[in-house]
Design a protein around this motif. Structure first.
Motif, PDB file in Angstrom:
ATOM      1  N   VAL A 182      -5.177  -4.896   3.434  1.00  0.00           N
ATOM      2  CA  VAL A 182      -5.514  -3.608   2.833  1.00  0.00           C
ATOM      3  C   VAL A 182      -4.195  -2.873   2.592  1.00  0.00           C
ATOM      4  CG1 VAL A 182      -6.705  -1.412   3.167  1.00  0.00           C
ATOM      5  CG2 VAL A 182      -7.687  -3.517   4.102  1.00  0.00           C
ATOM      6  N   PRO A 183      -3.879  -2.596   1.329  1.00  0.00           N
ATOM      7  CA  PRO A 183      -2.583  -1.961   1.054  1.00  0.00           C
ATOM      8  C   PRO A 183      -2.542  -0.528   1.564  1.00  0.00           C
ATOM      9  CG  PRO A 183      -3.896  -2.125  -0.944  1.00  0.00           C
ATOM     10  CD  PRO A 183      -4.637  -2.875   0.113  1.00  0.00           C
ATOM     11  N   SER A 184      -1.374  -0.131   1.990  1.00  0.00           N
ATOM     12  CA  SER A 184      -1.187   1.229   2.502  1.00  0.00           C
ATOM     13  C   SER A 184      -0.673   2.135   1.391  1.00  0.00           C
ATOM     14  CB  SER A 184      -0.186   1.204   3.659  1.00  0.00           C
ATOM     15  OG  SER A 184       0.291   2.507   3.904  1.00  0.00           O
ATOM     16  N   ARG A 185      -1.336   3.287   1.212  1.00  0.00           N
ATOM     17  CA  ARG A 185      -0.875   4.254   0.211  1.00  0.00           C
ATOM     18  C   ARG A 185       0.338   5.019   0.714  1.00  0.00           C
ATOM     19  NH1 ARG A 185      -1.928   9.671  -0.118  1.00  0.00           N
ATOM     20  NH2 ARG A 185      -3.465   9.471   1.550  1.00  0.00           N
ATOM     21  N   LEU A 186       0.303   5.367   2.018  1.00  0.00           N
ATOM     22  CA  LEU A 186       1.374   6.209   2.558  1.00  0.00           C
ATOM     23  C   LEU A 186       2.639   5.415   2.855  1.00  0.00           C
ATOM     24  CD1 LEU A 186      -0.734   8.424   4.983  1.00  0.00           C
ATOM     25  CD2 LEU A 186       0.231   9.044   2.753  1.00  0.00           C
ATOM     26  N   HIS A 187       2.488   4.101   2.948  1.00  0.00           N
ATOM     27  CA  HIS A 187       3.635   3.273   3.301  1.00  0.00           C
ATOM     28  C   HIS A 187       3.791   2.173   2.271  1.00  0.00           C
ATOM     29  CE1 HIS A 187       3.862   5.330   7.169  1.00  0.00           C
ATOM     30  NE2 HIS A 187       2.534   5.252   7.170  1.00  0.00           N
ATOM     31  N   ALA A 569     -18.743  -7.515  -6.042  1.00  0.00           N
ATOM     32  CA  ALA A 569     -17.482  -7.500  -5.315  1.00  0.00           C
ATOM     33  C   ALA A 569     -17.027  -8.946  -5.104  1.00  0.00           C
ATOM     34  CB  ALA A 569     -17.663  -6.829  -3.955  1.00  0.00           C
ATOM     35  N   PRO A 570     -15.751  -9.221  -5.144  1.00  0.00           N
ATOM     36  CA  PRO A 570     -14.676  -8.273  -5.439  1.00  0.00           C
ATOM     37  C   PRO A 570     -14.641  -7.916  -6.922  1.00  0.00           C
ATOM     38  CG  PRO A 570     -13.786 -10.484  -5.266  1.00  0.00           C
ATOM     39  CD  PRO A 570     -15.244 -10.590  -4.924  1.00  0.00           C
ATOM     40  N   ALA A 571     -13.981  -6.810  -7.227  1.00  0.00           N
ATOM     41  CA  ALA A 571     -13.892  -6.376  -8.622  1.00  0.00           C
ATOM     42  C   ALA A 571     -12.499  -5.823  -8.877  1.00  0.00           C
ATOM     43  CB  ALA A 571     -14.944  -5.306  -8.898  1.00  0.00           C
ATOM     44  N   GLU A 572     -12.178  -5.727 -10.146  1.00  0.00           N
ATOM     45  CA  GLU A 572     -10.906  -5.111 -10.509  1.00  0.00           C
ATOM     46  C   GLU A 572     -10.964  -3.616 -10.220  1.00  0.00           C
ATOM     47  OE1 GLU A 572     -10.763  -6.314 -14.525  1.00  0.00           O
ATOM     48  OE2 GLU A 572     -10.164  -8.353 -14.027  1.00  0.00           O
ATOM     49  N   VAL A 573      -9.798  -3.011  -9.991  1.00  0.00           N
ATOM     50  CA  VAL A 573      -9.753  -1.570  -9.753  1.00  0.00           C
ATOM     51  C   VAL A 573      -8.969  -0.912 -10.888  1.00  0.00           C
ATOM     52  CG1 VAL A 573      -9.965  -1.812  -7.271  1.00  0.00           C
ATOM     53  CG2 VAL A 573      -7.698  -1.786  -8.310  1.00  0.00           C
ATOM     54  N   THR A 574      -9.000   0.405 -10.903  1.00  0.00           N
ATOM     55  CA  THR A 574      -8.355   1.114 -12.012  1.00  0.00           C
ATOM     56  C   THR A 574      -6.826   1.073 -11.870  1.00  0.00           C
ATOM     57  OG1 THR A 574      -8.333   3.193 -10.814  1.00  0.00           O
ATOM     58  CG2 THR A 574     -10.290   2.729 -12.144  1.00  0.00           C
ATOM     59  N   PRO A 575      -6.121   1.209 -12.993  1.00  0.00           N
ATOM     60  CA  PRO A 575      -4.643   1.276 -12.932  1.00  0.00           C
ATOM     61  C   PRO A 575      -4.175   2.409 -12.026  1.00  0.00           C
ATOM     62  CG  PRO A 575      -5.381   0.981 -15.197  1.00  0.00           C
ATOM     63  CD  PRO A 575      -6.613   1.189 -14.371  1.00  0.00           C
ATOM     64  N   LEU A 581      -1.304   2.768  -4.867  1.00  0.00           N
ATOM     65  CA  LEU A 581      -1.068   1.815  -3.779  1.00  0.00           C
ATOM     66  C   LEU A 581       0.215   1.031  -3.993  1.00  0.00           C
ATOM     67  CD1 LEU A 581      -4.743   0.603  -3.454  1.00  0.00           C
ATOM     68  CD2 LEU A 581      -3.481   1.979  -1.807  1.00  0.00           C
ATOM     69  N   HIS A 582       0.908   1.364  -5.073  1.00  0.00           N
ATOM     70  CA  HIS A 582       2.182   0.704  -5.377  1.00  0.00           C
ATOM     71  C   HIS A 582       1.989  -0.797  -5.555  1.00  0.00           C
ATOM     72  CE1 HIS A 582       3.130   4.536  -3.610  1.00  0.00           C
ATOM     73  NE2 HIS A 582       2.597   4.122  -2.473  1.00  0.00           N
ATOM     74  N   LEU A 583       0.903  -1.151  -6.248  1.00  0.00           N
ATOM     75  CA  LEU A 583       0.595  -2.566  -6.429  1.00  0.00           C
ATOM     76  C   LEU A 583       0.661  -2.934  -7.897  1.00  0.00           C
ATOM     77  CD1 LEU A 583      -2.538  -3.151  -4.163  1.00  0.00           C
ATOM     78  CD2 LEU A 583      -0.170  -3.739  -3.667  1.00  0.00           C
ATOM     79  N   GLN A 584       1.058  -4.150  -8.146  1.00  0.00           N
ATOM     80  CA  GLN A 584       1.064  -4.698  -9.484  1.00  0.00           C
ATOM     81  C   GLN A 584       0.348  -6.032  -9.417  1.00  0.00           C
ATOM     82  OE1 GLN A 584       5.009  -5.100 -10.968  1.00  0.00           O
ATOM     83  NE2 GLN A 584       4.361  -5.152 -13.107  1.00  0.00           N
ATOM     84  N   VAL A 585      -0.565  -6.272 -10.349  1.00  0.00           N
ATOM     85  CA  VAL A 585      -1.339  -7.512 -10.309  1.00  0.00           C
ATOM     86  C   VAL A 585      -0.658  -8.560 -11.174  1.00  0.00           C
ATOM     87  CG1 VAL A 585      -3.544  -8.573 -10.884  1.00  0.00           C
ATOM     88  CG2 VAL A 585      -3.486  -6.291  -9.865  1.00  0.00           C
TER      89      VAL A 585
END
Length: 597
Positions: A182-187, A569-575, A581-585
RNA sequence: GGGGGAGUAGCUCAAUUGGUUAGAGUACCACCCUGUCACGGUGGAUGUUGCGGGUUCGAGUCCCGUCUCUCUCGCCA
């Protein structure tokens, strides 16, 4: 009483005759006789027959009477006439003559029938899980599950255990299965992991002095599914105890299963104490560390009998350090040749080069190999395998590991084919004395064979003075009918022994501190000896419900590909979510190609 | 990631060696029926035979590819 009902659909008896009642539920079935209409109204509690006069206004008003529409009926309870009583219904002595009706929830046409236990495609059943759960079979299973969990809690609390909640968002653990992250937003760049099991937390609770812990614990593992293994998530009755040895823990868990099984099955089941089978014996006898003890077949080592014999394939196998195991199969002499050929084929499909056999018919000895053997050897085989006339003995010859693997496949198959497995029996056993270490097949290096946190039998002394491959651990499994219900262990609570065990497996102290620092640090501040186990809730219910697949006892299961077809689920999430979350797919090439199509 | 099985009407299944307009039960729709409880009866509507390609005069059927579901080995301390 609510505006919707005075009684449930499972409640009315002769004693209510004459009363005006209101029932609400689903239209289970409609039997329209023109001049009179019968409706079976269903709710969680049962079925009640409602009788409708088609001249009634409300009947005329409703365009169609489709099954699974939710309606309420008000009317009078009447006794059914002699000859119209339905003994199959608990409410079958009465019926409700409808005087008013209200539609509470209309239903579209069903994708499969609810009133019958028809087969339906798994994907459709999962997409319409709420409908599948209305059907009697699944509905009962889920209620049973609830009752089993309630009984487990009742028993554990009665034994002095407390239930604790441990974190769902936690740290990735380096051992075991793949984690769900689970990605961390704050970190930025950091991740939580969902727990594969609350292993470290429950041990920390022991260090904290709580003495007896349990939790109906959700566990998350990103591994592939099996019929008895749900992908993604599952529940276990997680247990940990302080100042306990293996025997005391076994007694508690045997009591648990006795309490649950005596309450929820009419079938036979093993009474405590359950048999204990050392791991190495289980592998030698059954070729499996989760044997189905209902199956009487097992392997006998006959290597020494074939040593130096005239049958070169077997003599050579023994000379090269391999093993020859015999499986005695009672009373199959009358089976056609095809039975033997099919079994040989099955063994070959499971990795055997071949499978020899000897059949004692009473008048002769039928076998493809007996011509290579002296009568004395054939007699010794018959004696060693305790074969009687009418019996057959199959022989597997190969490297020890391979023989055990093939035997582990052949024994259950023979049991199934010959009907040797009693479906009305639960046979429990403990598999004990797992080896602490093993050699890695690829690298040849020594690794932990199961749980690095279990206590070696003999403690520090054996770590220092024994061949690591001879060291046994206080590590055990509980097995029922060939299904592994749980692993467990008496834990290694001593930092010095922990460091040494990891050192043998090739990790120096800094690695242990780095990976398991939290727990090791706790152990340095006064840790009690402790141990635990974690029986699978889903598997236990699956056994009790006599279901072949674990999905049948889970309200909202994943499919085999770990998808929830109902919730998508699972599903894509919004940009935007990804940015936060500082994530790139970055998709693998194959998915990329599919997406652009 | 590898192997096995399956995919024909909403559902369960059938369709001879490749051969007429792909059928039956059930569900659905309409009508008939006052004692059923798996009600019964008459009629009707329902198909990209998973998808794509190939062989053939002709493919649900044969071949290749692909997708989906499922069981299984790996994996799951």
């Amino acid at each position: 009483m609510s505006q919707y009902r005075t009684h449930t659909c499972g409640q009315l008896r002769k004693s209510e005759v004459g009363q005006t009642v209101k029932l609400s539920g689903w239209i289970h079935s409609v039997r329209d006789h023109g001049g009179v209409i019968f409706i079976d109204l269903r709710d969680h509690y049962g079925l009640t027959q409602v009788v409708i006069d088609p001249e009634r206004d409300f009947y005329q008003a409703l365009e169609r009477w489709r099954v699974e529409t939710v309606v309420s009926f008000a009317g009078k309870v009447v006794a059914r006439a002699e000859g119209t009583i339905n003994p199959k219904l608990a409410t079958g002595e009465v019926e409700v003559v409808a005087e008013a009706m209200e539609v509470l929830g209309e239903a579209e046409v069903m994708p499969f029938q609810i009133a019958k236990d028809d087969a339906a495609p798994e994907a459709t059943r999962l997409k319409y899980r709420f409908l599948d759960l209305r059907r009697e079979r699944l509905h009962k299973n889920i209620v049973l599950r609830s009752q089993v969990i309630a009984e487990m809690r009742r028993y554990m609390i009665a034994q002095g255990f407390h239930e604790f909640q441990t974190p769902i968002l936690t740290a990735s653990s380096p051992e075991g299965a793949r984690d769900y992250l689970v990605p961390s937003r704050l970190h930025p760049g950091k991740f939580y992991a969902l727990p594969q099991a609350p292993q470290q937390f429950k041990q920390l609770l022991m260090v904290a002095g709580f003495d007896r812990y349990f939790q109906v614990a959700p566990c998350f593992r990103d591994e592939d599914a099996r019929a008895d293994r749900s992908p993604g998530e599952f529940y276990q009755l997680d247990v940990e105890m302080s100042f306990v040895d293996q025997d005391e823990l076994f007694a508690i868990i045997e009591g648990l299963f006795e309490a649950v099984f005596s309450k929820f099955t009419a079938k036979k089941f093993t009474k405590p104490p359950f048999p204990r089978i050392p791991y190495r014996d289980a592998m030698r006898r059954f070729g499996s560390d989760k044997p189905d003890l209902r199956n009487p077949l097992e392997m006998v080592d006959v290597s020494s009998i074939f040593d130096g014999c005239g049958f070169q394939a077997f003599a050579g196998c023994v000379a090269n350090g391999g093993a020859i195991r015999a499986i005695k199969v009672p009373q199959v002499a009358g089976k056609p040749r095809k039975f033997f050929d099919d079994m040989i084929k099955f063994a070959q499909e499971n990795g055997a080069k071949g499978m020899a056999y000897i059949v004692w018919t009473g008048t002769e000895t039928k076998s493809p190999i007996v011509k290579f053997l002296t009568p004395e050897i054939v007699d010794r085989l018959k004696t060693t395998c305790q074969a009687a006339d009418g019996d057959a003995v199959f022989f597997l010859a190969d490297e020890v590991k391979l023989v055990q693997k093939i035997g582990g496949a052949v024994i259950p198959e023979l049991g199934r084919q010959l009907g040797l497995i009693d479906p009305n029996d639960f046979k429990f056993c403990w598999i004990v004395d797992f080896p602490m270490f093993e050699t890695d097949d690829e690298t040849g290096e020594i690794t932990f064979s199961h749980n690095p946190f279990s206590m070696p039998q003999g403690g520090m002394d054996v770590l220092l003075n024994s061949d690591p491959l001879d060291i046994l651990a206080y590590q055990y499994d509980i097995v029922c009918n060939g299904i592994e219900l749980s692993s467990g262990a008496i834990r290694n609570h001593r930092p010095d022994i922990m460091y040494k065990a990891f050192e043998i497996a090739g990790y120096d102290a800094s690695v242990v501190d780095d990976k398991f620092g939290g727990m090791i640090n706790a152990f340095k501040h006064g840790a009690p000896p402790h141990g635990g186990i974690a029986p699978g809730v889903d598997r236990t219910v699956m056994l009790l419900a006599d279901e072949p697949n674990i999905r049948e006892v889970i309200a909202f299961p994943f499919n085999q590909q770990a998808q929830d077809l109902m919730m998508n689920a699972p599903a894509e999430v919004t940009p935007k979510q990804l940015r936060e979350l500082h994530l790139q797919v970055v998709l693998p090439r194959k998915e990329q190609a599919n997406k652009t199509q």
